[in-house]
Design a protein around this motif. Sequence first.
Motif, PDB file in Angstrom:
ATOM      1  N   LYS A   1      -7.767 -11.331   4.120  1.00  0.00           N
ATOM      2  CA  LYS A   1      -6.630 -10.643   3.507  1.00  0.00           C
ATOM      3  C   LYS A   1      -6.016  -9.652   4.483  1.00  0.00           C
ATOM      4  O   LYS A   1      -6.711  -8.838   5.071  1.00  0.00           O
ATOM      5  CB  LYS A   1      -7.052  -9.903   2.227  1.00  0.00           C
ATOM      6  N   TYR A   2      -4.710  -9.757   4.633  1.00  0.00           N
ATOM      7  CA  TYR A   2      -3.952  -8.833   5.452  1.00  0.00           C
ATOM      8  C   TYR A   2      -2.886  -8.185   4.588  1.00  0.00           C
ATOM      9  O   TYR A   2      -2.193  -8.875   3.829  1.00  0.00           O
ATOM     10  CB  TYR A   2      -3.273  -9.569   6.610  1.00  0.00           C
ATOM     11  N   GLN A   3      -2.765  -6.882   4.709  1.00  0.00           N
ATOM     12  CA  GLN A   3      -1.714  -6.170   3.989  1.00  0.00           C
ATOM     13  C   GLN A   3      -1.489  -4.842   4.698  1.00  0.00           C
ATOM     14  O   GLN A   3      -2.427  -4.249   5.226  1.00  0.00           O
ATOM     15  CB  GLN A   3      -2.130  -5.938   2.538  1.00  0.00           C
ATOM     16  N   SER A   4      -0.231  -4.373   4.696  1.00  0.00           N
ATOM     17  CA  SER A   4       0.062  -3.099   5.340  1.00  0.00           C
ATOM     18  C   SER A   4       0.918  -2.190   4.465  1.00  0.00           C
ATOM     19  O   SER A   4       1.395  -1.166   4.936  1.00  0.00           O
ATOM     20  CB  SER A   4       0.751  -3.331   6.687  1.00  0.00           C
ATOM     21  N   VAL A   5       1.090  -2.573   3.212  1.00  0.00           N
ATOM     22  CA  VAL A   5       1.823  -1.755   2.240  1.00  0.00           C
ATOM     23  C   VAL A   5       1.119  -1.879   0.901  1.00  0.00           C
ATOM     24  O   VAL A   5       0.324  -2.793   0.680  1.00  0.00           O
ATOM     25  CB  VAL A   5       3.301  -2.210   2.088  1.00  0.00           C
ATOM     26  N   ASP A   6       1.409  -0.945  -0.004  1.00  0.00           N
ATOM     27  CA  ASP A   6       0.817  -1.028  -1.335  1.00  0.00           C
ATOM     28  C   ASP A   6       1.180  -2.354  -1.984  1.00  0.00           C
ATOM     29  O   ASP A   6       2.260  -2.891  -1.776  1.00  0.00           O
ATOM     30  CB  ASP A   6       1.301   0.128  -2.213  1.00  0.00           C
TER      31      ASP A   6
END
Length: 174
Positions: free
Chosen positions: A83-88
Amino acid sequence: MPGGAKTNANGLTFEAKVNLEQFDGVWFDQYEVSSATQYQFLSLPPSIKQDYDPEWNDRKADTGIMITNMRNGMRSFLIIEQKYQSVDGSVDTKLLAGYSFRKIWKRTLDTPENNLREVRYAFVVNKWIWHNCVMRKKDIRTELEDENIPLFSTDETDVVMEIHNIILDMFDSL
């Protein structure tokens, strides 16, 4: 752009960083270990597919490791969702769904021709998720620990060793 709008562009780049091919091969002259992306290991017979939602059948695991005991043909499968995420966003929901996904994959893959012994599930997340979701929300860590679903960050230097240890542990079930 909302967080999910860039999922493929950001996620696929991130997933390429975790190379499971290093585990491929024969271990201890008994276990064949093979990795793949996009769930290339087992095909579902039509009789099984008809029992599941068509949208579910199209869902693919990010990466996985199939372990086959060459002496008795039994198999275990380790699904590693990256899993990659950089914002809510909804990543916490995705992590908490790991238990349900593992159960569904087990039920889906548990056919006589697959000789499946177990399905395990693990997550590898990027630094942003680790610091902004995992470390701030103890409930996520507790739920995953309670369900024996490991959660690793790409910040950890020992992610490869942790996956190696899971594989060794899975040999015991075969």
